[in-house]
Design an enzyme around this catalytic site. Structure first.
Site, mmCIF file in Angstrom:
data_model
loop_
_atom_site.group_PDB
_atom_site.id
_atom_site.type_symbol
_atom_site.label_atom_id
_atom_site.label_comp_id
_atom_site.label_asym_id
_atom_site.label_seq_id
_atom_site.Cartn_x
_atom_site.Cartn_y
_atom_site.Cartn_z
ATOM 1 N N ASP A 114 1.565 -6.249 8.598
ATOM 2 C CA ASP A 114 1.783 -4.815 8.833
ATOM 3 C C ASP A 114 1.282 -3.982 7.662
ATOM 4 O O ASP A 114 1.253 -2.758 7.741
ATOM 5 C CB ASP A 114 3.268 -4.522 9.090
ATOM 6 C CG ASP A 114 4.165 -5.102 8.018
ATOM 7 O OD1 ASP A 114 4.177 -6.332 7.867
ATOM 8 O OD2 ASP A 114 4.842 -4.327 7.308
ATOM 9 N N ARG A 156 0.109 11.024 1.871
ATOM 10 C CA ARG A 156 -0.893 9.948 1.921
ATOM 11 C C ARG A 156 -2.021 10.381 2.850
ATOM 12 O O ARG A 156 -1.777 10.920 3.931
ATOM 13 C CB ARG A 156 -0.249 8.659 2.411
ATOM 14 C CG ARG A 156 -1.246 7.525 2.536
ATOM 15 C CD ARG A 156 -0.592 6.169 2.503
ATOM 16 N NE ARG A 156 0.171 5.897 3.713
ATOM 17 C CZ ARG A 156 0.882 4.786 3.909
ATOM 18 N NH1 ARG A 156 0.936 3.860 2.971
ATOM 19 N NH2 ARG A 156 1.544 4.596 5.023
ATOM 20 N N LYS A 193 5.062 10.775 3.440
ATOM 21 C CA LYS A 193 5.834 9.538 3.299
ATOM 22 C C LYS A 193 7.151 9.861 2.600
ATOM 23 O O LYS A 193 7.141 10.367 1.475
ATOM 24 C CB LYS A 193 5.016 8.533 2.477
ATOM 25 C CG LYS A 193 5.449 7.115 2.663
ATOM 26 C CD LYS A 193 4.468 6.131 2.066
ATOM 27 C CE LYS A 193 5.081 4.734 2.064
ATOM 28 N NZ LYS A 193 4.226 3.751 1.423
ATOM 29 N N GLY A 212 14.699 6.367 5.639
ATOM 30 C CA GLY A 212 13.490 7.172 5.819
ATOM 31 C C GLY A 212 13.021 7.870 4.552
ATOM 32 O O GLY A 212 12.112 8.701 4.583
HETATM 33 P P1 AMP Z 1 7.044 -1.966 3.478
HETATM 34 O O1 AMP Z 1 7.698 -3.140 2.831
HETATM 35 O O2 AMP Z 1 7.098 -0.708 2.654
HETATM 36 O O3 AMP Z 1 5.678 -2.249 3.969
HETATM 37 O O4 AMP Z 1 7.949 -1.625 4.750
HETATM 38 C C1 AMP Z 1 8.260 -2.531 5.775
HETATM 39 C C2 AMP Z 1 8.919 -1.791 6.911
HETATM 40 O O5 AMP Z 1 10.136 -1.182 6.469
HETATM 41 C C3 AMP Z 1 8.083 -0.660 7.483
HETATM 42 O O6 AMP Z 1 8.355 -0.599 8.848
HETATM 43 C C4 AMP Z 1 8.626 0.558 6.783
HETATM 44 O O7 AMP Z 1 8.429 1.737 7.504
HETATM 45 C C5 AMP Z 1 10.103 0.216 6.689
HETATM 46 N N1 AMP Z 1 10.768 0.898 5.569
HETATM 47 C C6 AMP Z 1 10.651 0.638 4.249
HETATM 48 N N2 AMP Z 1 11.439 1.469 3.535
HETATM 49 C C7 AMP Z 1 12.065 2.283 4.408
HETATM 50 C C8 AMP Z 1 12.985 3.358 4.290
HETATM 51 N N3 AMP Z 1 13.465 3.753 3.114
HETATM 52 N N4 AMP Z 1 13.401 3.947 5.426
HETATM 53 C C9 AMP Z 1 12.951 3.553 6.630
HETATM 54 N N5 AMP Z 1 12.095 2.555 6.809
HETATM 55 C C10 AMP Z 1 11.643 1.920 5.719
HETATM 56 MG MG MG Z 2 4.392 -1.373 4.932
#
Ligand code: AMP
Ligand code: MG
Length: 496
Positions: free
Chosen positions: A264, A188, A125, A138
């Site tokens: 999600d 993870r 991650k 990312g």
């Molecule tokens: P989360 O709130 O962490 O569950 O993320 C929600 C969405 O945003 C998911 O599709 C994650 O993969 C994407 N996401 C969160 N942070 C990043 C990041 N720094 N770069 C790319 N995608 C992200």
């Molecule tokens: Mg998420």
């Protein structure tokens, strides 16, 4: 340069890619990491390494470090990012997907006790962008990576179904958030990374075949004995309902708030996944909102059980081409009784009761109301209550309204008197049920600040403590009391 004989390079399978070889571009994307510079190991998890049949020294070694930094040269690894969609804060958000996570493959692990083999996804991650990154980078910063690393192990230590974390590295690669921070990665490890949103993704695109293929994949991988069963999809949904209800019952009993219960972020197996702005209760407060971004409190502590059902409804909707509506509805109806049975059982155990009786509902509710009214620390109270028979003053002194506590304690004492176990037996059982340590935000914050100065000892101490949260840890005594006043000023949001 990575050693090709390294177990996580040599032994990884990719049954996901194999299963979807003819339609893999629908379900996932092949990705390549963007390596991090000057990686340093922050922490490696010996306990999990052993459970996975890996050598702790390998996980802490150079080969693992370069893998975790995203250097896959000289390996034949084909990392993938999975696509999914989801409802965020109750609103359909469309396509999301692994924007900063890539699954390196799956490791076959034989359970030492049962001898049963299971596949565990090994995921990196924070290793760079994927086709699902949208406008983000990312990356993951050190502070959020430490929080995920420690909390997933804390939850496991508390006996709650969760993804795990094998190691954590930081690097010199800069990441731009409110200020410049350093990039980190967490390895993870999970039985599955398939989410409710993985199914919703295809439902909202009117693609029933990929839904079926995904359900078949989950069944073949996790429940092979159901593969030829006509009712296998209903069984899978029933499993999600039961395990989600159980998981959330455990959250409520231990005082854990997830913070972003979007569909999600819900695992199809009912494991706690995606640790972001989570929080453990300090003072008991049913309205506790741990996520600064959650202005309306959709994911407040008390709302979690009903949000679980809301999310399962969204999953049910996406399975309508596989399971009849009547069956879906009848399975959904099992959520509430399952949740209540597990939650009541856990609360009874916390109180040292061998069985939950109907009359215990009042005892539990009255206690929680009193705790809320008196701002009583949730974890500490139950730990102190373990000593009720020999010294009830410590628990009593936590209440401003001592008379109200005495009134409750009188009834509690009578209830205990109906049991046959001795006080000593009950105390032992309660000490093994009511943790001395949970990952309060201030604890995470304290070790994050140390780690940001290059001192990782706090992270490693907390890992050891949280993996054994019921034990005494003299070295961590400072984390066993009430949170300091500054804890209230900590604000955690989705940004990480
Ligand atoms: P989360 O709130 O962490 O569950 O993320 C929600 C969405 O945003 C998911 O599709 C994650 O993969 C994407 N996401 C969160 N942070 C990043 C990041 N720094 N770069 C790319 N995608 C992200
Ligand atoms: Mg998420």
């Amino acid at each position: 340069m990575t050693d090709t004989n390294f177990p996580l390079v040599r032994d990884l399978k990719n049954t996901f890619l194999d299963a979807f070889s003819d339609q893999s571009d629908l379900h996932c994307s092949a990705v390549a990491p963007n390596p991090l510079s000057s990686p340093v190991l922050v922490s490696s998890n010996d306990q999990l390494a052993k459970e996975l049949g890996l050598k702790p020294e390998d996980i802490a070694g150079e080969t693992m470090l370069s893998l975790m930094a995203g250097d896959f040269s000289a390996t034949n690894l084909q990392p993938i990012a999975l696509v999914y969609s989801g409802h965020q804060f109750g609103v359909w958000a469309g396509q999301l997907g692994d924007g900063r996570a890539m699954t390196l493959g799956e490791l076959q692990v034989e359970d030492a006790l049962t001898g049963v083999s299971e596949l565990w996804d090994i995921q990196l991650k924070g290793a760079g962008t994927t086709p699902y990154s949208r406008f983000a980078d990312g990356r993951a910063v050190l502070r959020s990576s430490i929080r995920e690393y420690l909390c997933s192990e804390a939850m496991h230590g508390l006996g709650i179904a969760t993804t795990r974390a094998l190691c954590l590295i930081e690097s010199k690669t800069p990441v731009y958030r409110e200020e410049v921070e350093s990039a980190a990665t967490v390895c993870r490890v999970a039985r599955s990374h398939i989410r409710f949103g993985s199914f919703e993704h295809f439902h909202y695109r009117n693609q029933p075949e990929p839904i079926k293929a995904l359900a078949n994949y989950v069944i073949d991988r996790h429940f092979p004995s159901w593969s030829d069963d006509d009712g296998k999809y209903a069984k899978l949904f029933a499993h999600s309902v039961t395990e989600t209800a159980k998981m959330i019952a455990h959250w409520q009993a231990v005082g854990f708030s997830h913070g972003v219960m979007n569909t999600d972020n819900m695992s199809i197996l009912g494991d706690t996944i995606d640790y972001g702005p989570f929080g453990f209760l300090d003072a008991y407060n049913p309205d506790f909102i741990c996520n600064h971004s959650d202005a309306n409190g959709r994911y407040s502590f008390k709302n979690q059980p009903s949000v679980g059902l809301w999310n399962l409804n969204a999953l049910a909707t996406s399975l309508m081409t596989l399971i009849s509506s009547e069956t879906l509805v009848s399975i959904l109806k099992t959520y509430e009784p399952t949740f209540l049975t597990v939650y009541r059982g856990l609360m009874a155990t916390k109180l040292g009761l061998s069985h939950y009786n109907d009359t215990d509902e009042d005892l539990i509710n009255q206690l929680l109301e009193l705790m809320a009214a008196n701002n009583v620390d949730y974890t500490l109270f139950f730990r102190n209550l373990c000593h009720f028979s020999e010294n009830r003053t410590v628990a009593r002194d936590m209440f401003i309204d001592r008379q109200a506590f005495d009134f409750w304690a009188e009834k509690y004492g009578q209830r205990l008197g109906q049991q046959t176990v001795t006080d000593v037996q009950r105390r032992q059982q309660m000490l093994a049920t009511n943790p001395k340590y949970v990952l309060r935000n201030y604890m995470a914050q304290a070790v994050i600040e140390q780690a940001q100065q290059g001192n990782y000892s706090g992270v490693n101490l907390l890992l050891e403590v949280l993996q054994n949260p019921y034990d005494e840890h003299p070295r961590a005594q400072k984390y066993a009391g009430l949170p300091p006043d500054w804890a209230e000023t900590i604000s955690v949001s989705c940004s990480s």
